[in-house]
Design an enzyme around this catalytic site. Structure first.
Site, PDB file in Angstrom:
ATOM      1  N   TYR A  63      -4.608  13.891  -3.105  1.00 36.29           N
ATOM      2  CA  TYR A  63      -5.520  14.052  -3.308  1.00 36.29           C
ATOM      3  C   TYR A  63      -7.051  15.288  -3.827  1.00 36.29           C
ATOM      4  O   TYR A  63      -7.433  15.409  -4.979  1.00 36.29           O
ATOM      5  CB  TYR A  63      -6.935  12.797  -2.496  1.00 36.29           C
TER       6      TYR A  63
ATOM      7  N   LYS B 295       8.494   8.861   2.025  1.00 35.79           N
ATOM      8  CA  LYS B 295       9.085   8.388   0.615  1.00 35.79           C
ATOM      9  C   LYS B 295      10.270   9.635   0.807  1.00 35.79           C
ATOM     10  O   LYS B 295      10.703  10.625  -0.271  1.00 35.79           O
ATOM     11  CB  LYS B 295       8.476   8.442  -0.527  1.00 35.79           C
TER      12      LYS B 295
ATOM     13  N   ASP C  14       8.512   1.647  -0.082  1.00 34.67           N
ATOM     14  CA  ASP C  14       8.726   0.975  -0.668  1.00 34.67           C
ATOM     15  C   ASP C  14       9.090  -0.304   0.091  1.00 34.67           C
ATOM     16  O   ASP C  14       8.459  -1.529  -0.388  1.00 34.67           O
ATOM     17  CB  ASP C  14       9.785   1.509  -1.707  1.00 34.67           C
TER      18      ASP C  14
ATOM     19  N   ASP D 244      -4.659   4.804   1.188  1.00 38.11           N
ATOM     20  CA  ASP D 244      -4.783   4.174   0.254  1.00 38.11           C
ATOM     21  C   ASP D 244      -4.016   2.615  -0.005  1.00 38.11           C
ATOM     22  O   ASP D 244      -5.086   1.591  -0.604  1.00 38.11           O
ATOM     23  CB  ASP D 244      -4.782   5.144  -0.658  1.00 38.11           C
TER      24      ASP D 244
ATOM     25  N   ASP E 205      -4.711  -1.690   0.812  1.00 34.83           N
ATOM     26  CA  ASP E 205      -4.896  -2.874  -0.607  1.00 34.83           C
ATOM     27  C   ASP E 205      -3.936  -3.610  -0.519  1.00 34.83           C
ATOM     28  O   ASP E 205      -4.844  -4.987  -0.442  1.00 34.83           O
ATOM     29  CB  ASP E 205      -5.911  -1.842  -1.592  1.00 34.83           C
TER      30      ASP E 205
END
Ligand code: ATP
Length: 352
Positions: free
Chosen positions: A134, A183, A216, A240, A244
């Site tokens: 970001y 990851k 994942d 983030d 959701d």
């Protein structure tokens, strides 16, 4: 001078409606427990931007600048479509974003998962909030084949360390199970450091079971067995996305609160939902995410666990009978945003 200072920033869209109900609950709780809290209103967002060219008035920013090292101060935030939320997070270094994802048995119909799979879900996402891709360097251009763009993911060890410690502290207060979501098979260097940092920091928390999991796989497990997780330690981007996904798993974005806290304990509390422009101004939005954010404020800023639990119990009790349109089902009473606030306040008394 009051012991605590809270700045209400309603913002835009449904922000003013949901913050109004949050503030009413806050005032009710302050009265019940005799908490000495000074509550002030501060307009932020598009209207201020149009007037001054910046999304916050200078006086509001000056006040936040003064309060940013005060653990007895915080912000109750509504929603904005653009700034100043990013400015607030970065300027006041609100690095620790806590996002509880809970399945409420009262609204099991709202989850796309079978009740036996989702019931009991109680996850705390601890998301790093002020670094990652970001805020990375970016550039773009144009060559013979077309346009290109790049943006860098950056993490410093100090940033990983402080959020890791925070997540370990949170896990210690809960079920003592932590997963670092990463990851590391692709972003080898960044998550190589982060995994080593977790190993070092975990030595001070021998009571917490620490594991790591690829993002994942985590996304899949969140759907397959959401009850199997306690604290998820996440980088900014992964947190983030997973929060959701979590909102989808438990079935309502209108119920999910959050707290963003800096090193000093100064905190910003807000719903994880946005401005929801299609229902704004209609007294239809669900205010429970903001009301539950007030519960988080009681827990983290006022350090008043009893007040936090009182609000949470009142919300659960209210949900059993009353619903805003987003969670309405047959057999319940449909209420507006403000009526939902009334019902929670009434149940604060009866939950005592
Ligand atoms: P923004 O651009 O500010 O993020 P958005 O509408 O794209 O706004 P959200 O506000 O997160 O994104 O909303 C996503 C969906 O959830 C929308 O359908 C919205 O109506 C619904 N929603 C979000 N918050 C609430 C709420 N508090 N009560 C009811 N519905 C909500």
């Amino acid at each position: 001078m009051s012991k605590y200072q809270i700045l209400c920033m309603p913002g835009e869209g449904i922000g003013p409606e949901i913050v109004r109900e949050g503030e009413r609950v806050l005032r009710a709780v302050c009265k019940l427990y005799n908490l000495d809290v000074d509550i002030t209103q501060h307009q932020v967002g598009e209207s201020v931007q149009a007037e001054t060219g910046y999304p916050m008035y200078a006086a509001t920013q000056k006040l936040c600048d003064e309060l940013q090292t005060n653990p007895n101060a915080g912000i109750l935030f509504g929603a904005v479509s653009n700034e100043p939320i990013g400015i607030l997070r970065k300027r006041y270094d609100l690095f620790a974003n806590l996002r509880p994802i809970r399945a409420y048995p009262q609204i099991s119909f709202a989850s796309p998962l079978r009740p036996e799979r989702v019931q009991g879900t109680d996850i705390m996402i601890v998301r790093e909030l002020v670094s990652d891709i970001y805020y990375g360097d970016y550039s773009g251009g144009f060559d013979k084949q077309g346009r290109w763009a790049q943006q860098a993911m950056y993490y410093h060890e100090t940033e990983m360390r402080r959020i890791t410690r925070k997540a370990l502290e949170v896990a210690r207060q809960r079920r003592k199970q932590l997963h670092l979501v990463h990851k590391g098979n692709v972003l080898i260097d960044i998550f190589g450091i982060w995994r080593a940092v977790l190993k070092e920091e975990a030595m001070n928390f021998p009571d917490v079971d620490c594991q790591d999991i690829l993002v994942d796989n985590m996304a899949m497990q969140m759907v397959l067995q959401p009850t199997g997780f306690d604290v998820l330690l996440c980088s900014n981007l992964f947190g983030d996305i997973l929060s959701d996904l979590g909102a989808g798993v438990v079935g309502s974005i209108g119920l999910l609160p959050s707290a963003s806290i800096n090193e000093y304990g100064f905190g910003l509390y807000e719903s994880i939902g946005g401005t929801a422009p299609t229902i704004a101004g209609q007294n239809k939005a669900n205010p429970l995410s903001t009301i539950l954010s007030v519960a988080m404020m009681c827990r983290h800023t006022f350090k008043h666990e009893e007040a936090a639990q009182l609000i949470e119990a009142a919300v659960e009790k209210t949900l059993a009978e009353y619903r805003t349109a987003d969670l309405y089902e047959n057999g319940c009473t449909l209420v507006s945003t403000s009526e939902m606030g009334d019902r929670v306040i009434a149940n604060l008394g009866s939950s005592l």
